[in-house]
Design a protein around this motif. Structure first.
Motif: not given
Length: 417
Positions: A17-30, A1-8
């Motif tokens: 501010t931009d959940l889709p954008g932050l999700t993409q960044e975290l998927q691509e790299h730390p 499970m990714d970090i944002l899903t866990d936090l939710q």
């Protein structure tokens, strides 16, 4: 499970501010992220743990948190959540608090090499007033600043120019961390939304609109009865063991309401979803066993004070439950009865009735004799029913303390001198 899903799942996200954008960044790299705390005092309390537990979660997921101690912003004062102007501290007070909070952060997070602790005074101290106004103040529209909730709620009472400029300094922190350490995310309490978005706006103006930076806030935590989390009859629950002893700290978590305990397990522990779900079932099926509260107390106390503190707190609780006070050490007595009424008595033997008046256990000799005869009085855990008993105050606890008890719950401490 990714970090944002866990936090939710844990209910730890209020706004992004931009959940889709932050999700993409975290998927691509730390990513690197930060959260700040101003040195308004020498210790954090448990309310501060909420965002900083998120820092630890991000670190364990492979990201790189920065904890910012506000040596600069703490000299100004954050107007967030305040109805009146903050009393400014002296530079000496601020520096002493910076030193204390840095040490506390190192104890909490020093074992995780992904987490860095920095002081915003280091990049602010050489910034001149003219540079501040020309290079950064120029990018802030006063009308926009006035509309920020953190400022708007203060306009009726008034706000100084000093506190008005706080959001510019916090925005400058985000800009500096972004440029020097590639920090992309700022985390804060719900009341920090305006300050966080001010930083994002500044970065977009100076670096470019495409710069991927984000803000995330956590919810305001309320207890099931609607009151603010973290407050007790005795005041705040501190992380400093000199202000709130590890035993008191453990007991605070152990005594949580069944209606709140699962929420707190999600927020304040690193237990898995399956472990928390299992404890949630026990709350419903066998609440009297308090398994969830015990797990909460053990995990949070170990995170803040270490495993030895957990074992010590549980040992003390068992001795108190069995009224076996004589097995407590002098240091444990100090922990347990840290907040009870305390008096000073001489080393010489005392008549029990006189002792109870001296320690303010009783208000009259008549009542003292009646309570003694009725078996309501214990000295160092031993019931005494003889009104003529002579008490040696140096018989226990290395001769340093004496504990008087009236009934089941009323305790009184005397320091022997």
């Amino acid at each position: 499970m990714d970090i944002l899903t866990d936090l939710q799942w844990r209910g730890a996200i209020n706004q992004v501010t931009d959940l889709p954008g932050l999700t993409q960044e975290l998927q691509e790299h730390p990513i690197a992220l930060y959260c700040g705390v101003d040195p308004t005092g020498p210790s954090m309390h448990i309310g501060h743990l909420i965002p900083f537990m998120l820092m630890e979660r991000f670190a364990r997921a492979g990201n790189y948190p920065y904890i910012v101690i506000g040596g600069a912003t703490g000299s100004i004062g954050d107007p967030s959540g305040r109805a009146t102007e903050r009393q400014l501290q002296t530079k000496q007070q601020v520096q002493a608090n910076v030193t204390a909070l840095t040490k506390q952060m190192q104890q909490l997070f020093g074992a995780n090499s992904n987490i860095k602790i920095v002081n915003n005074y280091d990049w602010t101290k050489d910034l001149s007033l003219l540079d501040f106004l020309r290079d950064y103040g120029k990018h802030f529209n006063v009308n926009t600043m006035l509309n920020k909730e953190v400022v708007a709620t203060r306009l009726d009472q008034g706000i100084s120019f000093t506190e008005f400029t706080y959001q510019i300094l916090q925005a400058y922190d985000f800009l500096t961390l972004n440029q020097k350490h590639h920090v992309q995310l700022q985390v804060g309490g719900a009341d920090q939304w305006g300050n966080i978005t001010a930083g994002i706006d500044l970065i977009h103006k100076l670096v470019g609109r495409k710069q991927p930076v984000f803000g995330l806030t956590i919810p305001l935590m309320l207890k099931a009865d609607g009151t603010k989390f973290g407050k007790t009859a005795g005041g705040a629950v501190w992380l400093d063991p000199q202000k709130t002893t590890p035993y008191e700290f453990y007991q605070f978590w152990y005594n949580q309401d069944d209606r709140d305990v699962v929420k707190y397990l999600k927020f304040f522990t690193f237990l898995s979803h399956a472990e928390i779900d299992e404890l949630a079932k026990k709350v419903e099926q066998t609440p009297w066993k308090r398994d969830a509260q015990r797990a909460l107390a053990e995990n949070v106390t170990e995170f803040v004070h270490g495993h030895a503190a957990v074992e010590n707190a549980e040992r003390i609780a068992q001795l108190l439950f069995t009224n076996n006070l004589q097995k407590l050490t002098a240091d444990e007595v100090q922990q347990v009865f840290h907040s009870v009424p305390t008096t000073t008595i001489a080393k010489t033997p005392h008549n029990l009735v006189d002792l109870l008046l001296t320690m303010q256990v009783e208000t009259s000799k008549r009542q003292a004799r009646e309570d003694i005869k009725n078996g309501a009085i214990r000295i160092n855990g031993i019931k005494i029913t003889d009104t003529n008993a002579q008490i040696d105050p140096q018989s226990n606890f290395d001769g340093r303390y004496l504990i008087a008890q009236r009934g089941k719950k009323k305790h009184f401490l005397a320091q022997v001198q």
